[in-house]
Scaffold this motif. Structure first.
Motif, PDB file in Angstrom:
ATOM      1  N   THR A 362      18.934 -50.937  23.884  1.00  0.00           N
ATOM      2  CA  THR A 362      18.733 -50.929  22.431  1.00  0.00           C
ATOM      3  C   THR A 362      18.911 -49.522  21.875  1.00  0.00           C
ATOM      4  N   ARG A 363      18.219 -48.560  22.476  1.00  0.00           N
ATOM      5  CA  ARG A 363      18.304 -47.183  21.995  1.00  0.00           C
ATOM      6  C   ARG A 363      19.729 -46.647  22.101  1.00  0.00           C
ATOM      7  N   ALA A 364      20.378 -46.892  23.235  1.00  0.00           N
ATOM      8  CA  ALA A 364      21.735 -46.380  23.434  1.00  0.00           C
ATOM      9  C   ALA A 364      22.717 -47.012  22.460  1.00  0.00           C
ATOM     10  N   ALA A 365      22.643 -48.334  22.303  1.00  0.00           N
ATOM     11  CA  ALA A 365      23.604 -49.022  21.442  1.00  0.00           C
ATOM     12  C   ALA A 365      23.475 -48.588  19.989  1.00  0.00           C
ATOM     13  N   LEU A 366      22.236 -48.452  19.516  1.00  0.00           N
ATOM     14  CA  LEU A 366      22.044 -48.020  18.134  1.00  0.00           C
ATOM     15  C   LEU A 366      22.563 -46.604  17.915  1.00  0.00           C
ATOM     16  N   GLU A 367      22.299 -45.720  18.871  1.00  0.00           N
ATOM     17  CA  GLU A 367      22.761 -44.344  18.715  1.00  0.00           C
ATOM     18  C   GLU A 367      24.283 -44.247  18.809  1.00  0.00           C
ATOM     19  N   VAL A 368      24.854 -44.898  19.799  1.00  0.00           N
ATOM     20  CA  VAL A 368      26.304 -44.790  19.998  1.00  0.00           C
ATOM     21  C   VAL A 368      27.065 -45.369  18.819  1.00  0.00           C
ATOM     22  N   THR A 369      26.699 -46.584  18.395  1.00  0.00           N
ATOM     23  CA  THR A 369      27.457 -47.223  17.319  1.00  0.00           C
ATOM     24  C   THR A 369      27.293 -46.503  15.985  1.00  0.00           C
ATOM     25  N   ASN A 370      26.233 -45.727  15.854  1.00  0.00           N
ATOM     26  CA  ASN A 370      26.032 -44.916  14.651  1.00  0.00           C
ATOM     27  C   ASN A 370      26.782 -43.586  14.753  1.00  0.00           C
ATOM     28  N   ARG A 371      26.629 -42.888  15.868  1.00  0.00           N
ATOM     29  CA  ARG A 371      27.139 -41.524  15.972  1.00  0.00           C
ATOM     30  C   ARG A 371      28.650 -41.430  16.200  1.00  0.00           C
ATOM     31  N   VAL A 372      29.300 -42.517  16.585  1.00  0.00           N
ATOM     32  CA  VAL A 372      30.760 -42.425  16.750  1.00  0.00           C
ATOM     33  C   VAL A 372      31.441 -42.018  15.450  1.00  0.00           C
ATOM     34  N   PHE A 373      30.803 -42.269  14.316  1.00  0.00           N
ATOM     35  CA  PHE A 373      31.403 -41.878  13.041  1.00  0.00           C
ATOM     36  C   PHE A 373      31.431 -40.353  12.875  1.00  0.00           C
ATOM     37  N   GLU A 374      30.566 -39.648  13.598  1.00  0.00           N
ATOM     38  CA  GLU A 374      30.558 -38.189  13.518  1.00  0.00           C
ATOM     39  C   GLU A 374      31.852 -37.588  14.048  1.00  0.00           C
ATOM     40  N   VAL A 375      32.491 -38.293  14.988  1.00  0.00           N
ATOM     41  CA  VAL A 375      33.724 -37.754  15.564  1.00  0.00           C
ATOM     42  C   VAL A 375      34.978 -38.457  15.034  1.00  0.00           C
ATOM     43  N   THR A 376      34.813 -39.599  14.410  1.00  0.00           N
ATOM     44  CA  THR A 376      35.993 -40.299  13.870  1.00  0.00           C
ATOM     45  C   THR A 376      36.225 -39.962  12.402  1.00  0.00           C
ATOM     46  N   GLY A 377      35.189 -39.493  11.697  1.00  0.00           N
ATOM     47  CA  GLY A 377      35.367 -39.019  10.339  1.00  0.00           C
ATOM     48  C   GLY A 377      35.292 -40.080   9.271  1.00  0.00           C
ATOM     49  N   ALA A 378      35.396 -39.626   8.030  1.00  0.00           N
ATOM     50  CA  ALA A 378      35.245 -40.518   6.873  1.00  0.00           C
ATOM     51  C   ALA A 378      36.290 -41.616   6.842  1.00  0.00           C
ATOM     52  N   SER A 379      37.494 -41.305   7.311  1.00  0.00           N
ATOM     53  CA  SER A 379      38.554 -42.314   7.271  1.00  0.00           C
ATOM     54  C   SER A 379      38.217 -43.526   8.133  1.00  0.00           C
ATOM     55  N   ALA A 380      37.354 -43.346   9.137  1.00  0.00           N
ATOM     56  CA  ALA A 380      36.999 -44.447  10.031  1.00  0.00           C
ATOM     57  C   ALA A 380      36.046 -45.446   9.389  1.00  0.00           C
ATOM     58  N   THR A 381      35.578 -45.149   8.176  1.00  0.00           N
ATOM     59  CA  THR A 381      34.707 -46.102   7.491  1.00  0.00           C
ATOM     60  C   THR A 381      35.496 -47.126   6.685  1.00  0.00           C
TER      61      THR A 381
END
Length: 426
Positions: A362-381
């Protein structure tokens, strides 16, 4: 003749719940033995990966429509519906370790489908957990011959169903919420305490055609994630249940109670798959970017050390959860192989171990799926990219039951060996 009616044992051949706990039947309670070979794992890993590749492109569209039925036909055609059905009953005879890896692989492509598939395996297995060997053989063979998909209406936080005697059978009434897959699958398994009749006062476990007269699917699943899991409510109105529909009676045996740790292991694998899938897509997005942040001193995002650091942390966290999930999948095979010899202590140990995985995943999945946007950037939204689907699915499914209580369960056991009361959540 409807699907499940043609699949059910006849009234004269139906499983006799009273025989499940005595004599030779007890020595053969479990149809599973041993652990998965490398060859078995490789075979079904290949099948699951091929299916996932076929289903991945349609995941966003299924998320929008909420309809998994066409995708379930792909799963059905692959042979995965009969994966854990014993070979002597017409199935593939695979182990639970293999099943959980298949669930995880499918879930990386579409977590909604992985959820339905995982519940299918565990609901189908209820014919072994609650039924006697003779009865389960007929249920398994009929299910295997028709490639049936199973779902359930067992949600313990919904009001209990009414199950009242009517002639030589029962009438089923009531509503269950979060009946994952019921609107899209062939068989619904449920349970209720009988009022009168042959099973008066007993918790009867039964299965019926998902389209039987009196069964309604209101199509009321409208949530943040897991949108194609068909997890809406199911309503029963004077649905006739005969002895042919009865799988068995819940006698609170430790072996039967292993189904709950199995469900929790399913949840953890779907969460883990969400982290893995998000990382896979994030990698593709980062490698496809040709520019870089102006302060980074590099030309490409893929060469930025801050990107390396964030991804390194997330990959390491996910790898640790994967290792634990793999170990516990094999442990689950060892646990169910005990059959009638399963003790409360056996059941308690595997439950606590899986609870620890539930917390970590639970902890890993929530963190990973949230923080991947930090490296993919605004365009990834952008909606067309769909990277948010992993977070929405994980955020929704991790609320299945409060993870804080899993932490409490693990901590209490660590201190003094305490076990939580057996339930459909623990």
């Amino acid at each position: 003749m409807s699907t499940i009616e043609s699949a059910s044992p006849s009234s004269t051949e139906s499983a006799s719940p009273s025989s499940a706990g005595t004599g030779a039947a007890r020595t053969a309670r479990s149809p599973w033995a041993g652990t998965a070979s490398a060859e078995e794992l490789a075979r079904w890993r290949g099948v699951a990966e091929a299916v996932a590749e076929q289903l991945r492109p349609g995941a966003l569209e299924r998320d929008r429509t909420g309809d998994p039925r066409a995708a379930l036909e792909v799963l059905r055609a692959s042979g995965l519906a009969n994966l854990v059905v014993p070979a002597e009953n017409g199935g593939h005879g695979a182990h639970w370790e293999t099943a959980f890896e298949v669930i995880r692989t499918v879930s990386r492509a579409d977590a909604s489908l992985g959820q339905i598939l995982g519940y299918h395996y565990l609901n189908q297995a209820c014919v072994a957990f609650y039924g006697d060997p003779d009865g389960r053989e007929r249920w398994y063979r009929a299910s295997a011959e028709r490639n049936l998909f199973w779902s359930d209406a067992f949600n313990p936080v919904s009001p209990d169903l009414s199950f009242t005697a009517d002639g030589d059978g029962y009438l089923l009434n009531g509503v269950k919420r979060f009946a994952t897959g019921a609107a899209a699958t062939d068989v619904v398994i449920s349970g209720a305490i009988a009022e009168g009749g042959r099973h008066d006062g007993e918790l009867v476990v039964f299965a019926l055609d998902s389209r039987r007269a009196g069964v309604e699917h209101p199509d009321d699943w409208d949530h943040l994630g897991q949108r194609a899991s068909a997890s809406g409510s199911i309503r029963f109105t004077d649905v006739r249940i005969t002895e042919a529909d009865v799988i068995g009676v819940d006698r609170e045996e430790p072996f039967a109670a292993l189904v709950t740790p199995g469900v929790q292991l399913l949840l953890a694998n779907v969460y883990l798959a969400g982290a893995q899938g998000a990382l896979e897509q994030a990698r593709e997005l980062v490698l496809a970017r040709s520019n870089a942040w102006f302060l980074s001193g590099v030309e490409r995002y893929a060469d930025d050390p801050t990107v390396h650091r964030v991804l390194g942390e997330l990959v390491a966290q996910t790898a640790a959860v994967e290792a634990l999930a793999d170990r516990l999948a094999r442990r689950f095979d060892e646990a169910v192989a005990l059959g009638a010899a399963t003790t409360e202590a056996d059941r308690g140990r595997i439950e606590v171990e899986i609870a620890a995985l539930k917390v970590a995943s639970t902890r890993a999945a929530l963190e990973v799926t949230n923080r991947v946007f930090e490296v993919t950037g605004a365009s990834a939204t952008a909606n067309r990219i769909g990277l948010d689907l992993f977070w929405r699915n994980v955020r929704t499914y991790t609320l299945h039951d409060p993870v804080d209580y899993k932490s409490i369960e693990v901590g209490a056991h660590f201190l003094d060996g305490r076990l939580q009361p057996v339930s459909l959540y623990t």
